[in-house]
Design an enzyme around this catalytic site. Sequence first.
Site, PDB file in Angstrom:
ATOM      1  N   SER A 207       0.810  -1.220   0.000  1.00  9.64           N
ATOM      2  CA  SER A 207       0.000   0.000   0.000  1.00  9.64           C
ATOM      3  C   SER A 207       0.844   1.271   0.000  1.00  9.64           C
ATOM      4  O   SER A 207       0.509   2.249  -0.684  1.00  9.64           O
ATOM      5  CB  SER A 207      -0.930   0.010   1.212  1.00  9.64           C
ATOM      6  OG  SER A 207      -1.779  -1.111   1.209  1.00  9.64           O
ATOM      7  N   HIS A 253       0.392   4.673   4.043  1.00 11.31           N
ATOM      8  CA  HIS A 253      -0.257   5.349   2.918  1.00 11.31           C
ATOM      9  C   HIS A 253       0.234   6.787   2.811  1.00 11.31           C
ATOM     10  O   HIS A 253       0.590   7.262   1.728  1.00 11.31           O
ATOM     11  CB  HIS A 253      -1.778   5.340   3.104  1.00 11.31           C
ATOM     12  CG  HIS A 253      -2.372   3.967   3.119  1.00 11.31           C
ATOM     13  ND1 HIS A 253      -3.713   3.744   3.329  1.00 11.31           N
ATOM     14  CD2 HIS A 253      -1.811   2.744   2.964  1.00 11.31           C
ATOM     15  CE1 HIS A 253      -3.958   2.454   3.300  1.00 11.31           C
ATOM     16  NE2 HIS A 253      -2.814   1.822   3.089  1.00 11.31           N
TER      17      HIS A 253
END
Length: 316
Positions: A207, A253
């Site tokens: 991610s 993220h």
Amino acid sequence: MSDNPTSGQPPLEGVPQPAAGPSVCPRHPDREAYVRCQRCGRPACPECQRPAAVGIQCVDCVREAARTTPSAKTVFGGRATSGAPVVTYSIIAICVVAYLIQRVDPTVTARFSFVPALGWTEPWRFLTAAFLHSPDTIFHILLNMFALWSLGQYLEPMLGRARFAALYLISGIGGQVAVMLLAGSPTLAGLNSGRDISWLTPVVGASGAIFGLFGALLVLNRHLGRSSAAMYATIAINAAFGFIYPGIAWQAHLGGLVTGAACAAIIVAFRHQGVRQRVWLALGGVLAVLVAVVVVKYLALPDVIRMISSKDFGLR
């Protein structure tokens, strides 16, 4: 008796004359060569002949032409390629194989996931975690690989394979660096009481690197004058998941997004002829900044915390 008017006369200057016999290939002296290279004029045996636009060239001339001919460049200075996005597919393949290994051997996740407490003694975890996924559910890897497949098909041809690979890897590391920074400054008492549990929590997933691709796409589209309205919504939805669902490292993220945007800005700045090779020094500078941040963070911790290793978790 011949009636050729040139019989008995010396050959005319500038007029090609028939070869007296086969020559010898310079690369294979034991072989006769009946054809000469159109570029250098040397004999070439069948193994050393390569078809050219006009006639035949020897392998040496073909190699030299490939070396000296400038290769086509993408709009951002990378080497232009055609066909499938090889780097994207290779990363997907590595992640899938790693996931299958994780399912067979659960200790792989523990040995290569990123744990802030192990970042100093086992720094390779900053990178390896970007190729692992939660073995408890298939949706984690499916969502990440779909996003990677979608973004890679757009970004890799635009950047070139080398720049795309560097963007992915540096963004993945940037994601883990953010996890470390936002885990706080643990104390021994906090670790024992569970207050600093985030320092001991393992993180896996692509991610961070994928959000780096998101960030890069925003920067590159802005430079090209293309709309990224739909991408803003996609990023917002994915970012929201990190706060709604437990167990998702929103810190990775955020770190990946910022790092990817920084890398893309550098690629844009060094896209022109004459300075494009300096992009690697600049990208190396981003990586050096990440390393410096890690070093400063860990050196600020007590030795007893900084020197935690896998054996303290029972992994050795």
